[in-house]
Design a protein around this motif. Sequence first.
Motif, PDB file in Angstrom:
ATOM      1  N   ILE A 116       0.765  -1.203  -0.049  1.00 25.16           N
ATOM      2  CA  ILE A 116      -0.182  -0.074   0.013  1.00 25.16           C
ATOM      3  C   ILE A 116       0.933   1.453  -0.159  1.00 25.16           C
ATOM      4  O   ILE A 116       0.686   1.940  -0.621  1.00 25.16           O
ATOM      5  CB  ILE A 116      -1.023  -0.170   1.222  1.00 25.16           C
ATOM      6  N   ILE A 117       1.968   1.220   0.926  1.00 26.80           N
ATOM      7  CA  ILE A 117       2.747   2.419   0.891  1.00 26.80           C
ATOM      8  C   ILE A 117       3.519   2.745  -0.470  1.00 26.80           C
ATOM      9  O   ILE A 117       3.503   3.962  -1.058  1.00 26.80           O
ATOM     10  CB  ILE A 117       3.775   2.169   2.026  1.00 26.80           C
ATOM     11  N   ASN A 118       3.752   1.507  -1.251  1.00 26.79           N
ATOM     12  CA  ASN A 118       4.649   1.783  -2.399  1.00 26.79           C
ATOM     13  C   ASN A 118       3.689   2.316  -3.626  1.00 26.79           C
ATOM     14  O   ASN A 118       3.928   3.374  -4.184  1.00 26.79           O
ATOM     15  CB  ASN A 118       5.060   0.530  -3.028  1.00 26.79           C
ATOM     16  N   ALA A 119       2.211   2.009  -3.313  1.00 27.20           N
ATOM     17  CA  ALA A 119       1.371   2.645  -4.289  1.00 27.20           C
ATOM     18  C   ALA A 119       1.134   4.295  -3.944  1.00 27.20           C
ATOM     19  O   ALA A 119       1.143   5.030  -4.812  1.00 27.20           O
ATOM     20  CB  ALA A 119      -0.085   1.820  -4.249  1.00 27.20           C
ATOM     21  N   PHE A 144      -1.485  -6.515   7.390  1.00 31.77           N
ATOM     22  CA  PHE A 144      -0.760  -5.148   7.504  1.00 31.77           C
ATOM     23  C   PHE A 144      -1.268  -4.290   8.506  1.00 31.77           C
ATOM     24  O   PHE A 144      -2.435  -4.241   9.322  1.00 31.77           O
ATOM     25  CB  PHE A 144      -1.084  -4.166   5.994  1.00 31.77           C
ATOM     26  N   TYR A 145      -0.534  -3.220   8.892  1.00 27.63           N
ATOM     27  CA  TYR A 145      -0.736  -2.278  10.083  1.00 27.63           C
ATOM     28  C   TYR A 145      -0.865  -0.732   9.685  1.00 27.63           C
ATOM     29  O   TYR A 145      -0.182  -0.257   8.914  1.00 27.63           O
ATOM     30  CB  TYR A 145       0.410  -2.293  11.118  1.00 27.63           C
ATOM     31  N   ARG A 146      -1.996  -0.313   9.845  1.00 30.54           N
ATOM     32  CA  ARG A 146      -2.427   1.053   9.382  1.00 30.54           C
ATOM     33  C   ARG A 146      -1.590   2.081  10.022  1.00 30.54           C
ATOM     34  O   ARG A 146      -1.458   3.169   9.329  1.00 30.54           O
ATOM     35  CB  ARG A 146      -3.954   1.167   9.215  1.00 30.54           C
ATOM     36  N   SER A 147      -1.136   1.932  11.159  1.00 31.87           N
ATOM     37  CA  SER A 147      -0.270   2.876  11.785  1.00 31.87           C
ATOM     38  C   SER A 147       1.208   2.921  11.021  1.00 31.87           C
ATOM     39  O   SER A 147       1.511   4.187  10.928  1.00 31.87           O
ATOM     40  CB  SER A 147      -0.226   2.239  13.189  1.00 31.87           C
ATOM     41  N   LYS A 148       1.680   1.869  10.313  1.00 33.44           N
ATOM     42  CA  LYS A 148       3.066   2.043   9.831  1.00 33.44           C
ATOM     43  C   LYS A 148       2.736   2.476   8.328  1.00 33.44           C
ATOM     44  O   LYS A 148       3.659   3.484   7.908  1.00 33.44           O
ATOM     45  CB  LYS A 148       3.321   0.641   9.212  1.00 33.44           C
ATOM     46  N   TYR A 154       2.488  10.485   6.401  1.00 36.18           N
ATOM     47  CA  TYR A 154       1.980  11.721   7.068  1.00 36.18           C
ATOM     48  C   TYR A 154       3.180  12.893   6.896  1.00 36.18           C
ATOM     49  O   TYR A 154       4.350  12.614   6.970  1.00 36.18           O
ATOM     50  CB  TYR A 154       2.041  11.312   8.808  1.00 36.18           C
ATOM     51  N   GLY A 155       2.461  13.851   6.386  1.00 37.14           N
ATOM     52  CA  GLY A 155       3.372  15.089   6.151  1.00 37.14           C
ATOM     53  C   GLY A 155       3.778  15.052   4.843  1.00 37.14           C
ATOM     54  O   GLY A 155       4.821  15.997   4.437  1.00 37.14           O
ATOM     55  N   GLU A 184      -4.435  14.520   6.719  1.00 34.75           N
ATOM     56  CA  GLU A 184      -3.694  15.042   7.526  1.00 34.75           C
ATOM     57  C   GLU A 184      -4.195  15.586   8.805  1.00 34.75           C
ATOM     58  O   GLU A 184      -3.627  15.571   9.888  1.00 34.75           O
ATOM     59  CB  GLU A 184      -2.940  16.256   6.795  1.00 34.75           C
ATOM     60  N   SER A 185      -5.460  16.111   8.668  1.00 35.87           N
ATOM     61  CA  SER A 185      -6.194  16.768   9.889  1.00 35.87           C
ATOM     62  C   SER A 185      -6.325  15.389  11.074  1.00 35.87           C
ATOM     63  O   SER A 185      -6.646  15.955  12.220  1.00 35.87           O
ATOM     64  CB  SER A 185      -7.246  17.052   9.684  1.00 35.87           C
ATOM     65  N   PHE A 186      -6.158  14.217  10.779  1.00 36.87           N
ATOM     66  CA  PHE A 186      -6.524  12.980  11.742  1.00 36.87           C
ATOM     67  C   PHE A 186      -4.928  12.850  12.516  1.00 36.87           C
ATOM     68  O   PHE A 186      -5.029  12.159  13.498  1.00 36.87           O
ATOM     69  CB  PHE A 186      -6.761  11.636  10.982  1.00 36.87           C
ATOM     70  N   LYS A 187      -3.830  13.550  11.995  1.00 40.34           N
ATOM     71  CA  LYS A 187      -2.624  13.568  12.585  1.00 40.34           C
ATOM     72  C   LYS A 187      -2.240  11.908  12.645  1.00 40.34           C
ATOM     73  O   LYS A 187      -2.153  11.376  11.686  1.00 40.34           O
ATOM     74  CB  LYS A 187      -2.617  14.171  14.081  1.00 40.34           C
ATOM     75  N   ASP A 188      -2.128  11.377  13.996  1.00 42.12           N
ATOM     76  CA  ASP A 188      -1.622  10.013  13.899  1.00 42.12           C
ATOM     77  C   ASP A 188      -2.700   9.130  13.941  1.00 42.12           C
ATOM     78  O   ASP A 188      -2.461   7.823  14.316  1.00 42.12           O
ATOM     79  CB  ASP A 188      -0.652   9.906  15.157  1.00 42.12           C
ATOM     80  N   LYS A 189      -3.982   9.389  13.495  1.00 43.12           N
ATOM     81  CA  LYS A 189      -5.057   8.453  13.588  1.00 43.12           C
ATOM     82  C   LYS A 189      -5.416   8.111  12.433  1.00 43.12           C
ATOM     83  O   LYS A 189      -4.972   8.850  11.285  1.00 43.12           O
ATOM     84  CB  LYS A 189      -6.459   9.174  14.494  1.00 43.12           C
TER      85      LYS A 189
END
Length: 211
Positions: A116-119, A144-148, A154-155, A184-189
């Motif tokens: 997912i990150i690569n895409a 997979f871990y959505r936090s990762k 992010y940013g 981005e407004s969710f920050k770390d969520k």
Amino acid sequence: MNNVIPFNSINLENRKLIKDFKIVLKDLEPLVKDPRFLWNGRDLSNFSLRPREIWANWLICVVLRKLHGDNITFMDDCKGDGFLVDREMGVMIPTEHVCALDISVADDLPKGEDRIINAIKFKISKSKYDGKILVVFFDGAGKFYRSKIRKAVYGKHHFEAIFCVGLLESSNDKYSYSVTEFRESFKDKSITHRVDINGNFDDWKITQILK
């Protein structure tokens, strides 16, 4: 770059705005159950989007409708991947789709969140998509871990939002997808919902995934 467009500024002639999600679900049944239609992007005679773009937009919208009401829908776009529309707010935002499916003729994709990150990073590198809603449509990721994913992007982008739509399981009894929203407004969520479609493709259930 802001791609939020006033709904009343668009000429709706020759554009298809989805009104009945149950009818669309039934129409999509043969295309979803035979994944070759999602792989090859076969054009449809009555809709300008590819089957996988329609399907991903449908899944996103049924979640958003549960959260925000039935004024959320989507519309086709002869020059792009469709619009998400909020009829109550009178706005629409273009979507940009990227595919991360296990297509038999394609190179092997990584498992887990790297798929997912690569895409996402591939589309981040194309600045012309800034301000759109990015939709990652994937399968075969496994656990997979959505936090990762959140930490990795992010940013680092200028999308209005990122939705990751992935196949969890499929059988004769049901098809299940996860729909995760990053802003981005969710920050770390992030927010993830599970969409379960019954085997007859005439009803669905949505539940929030808390972990």
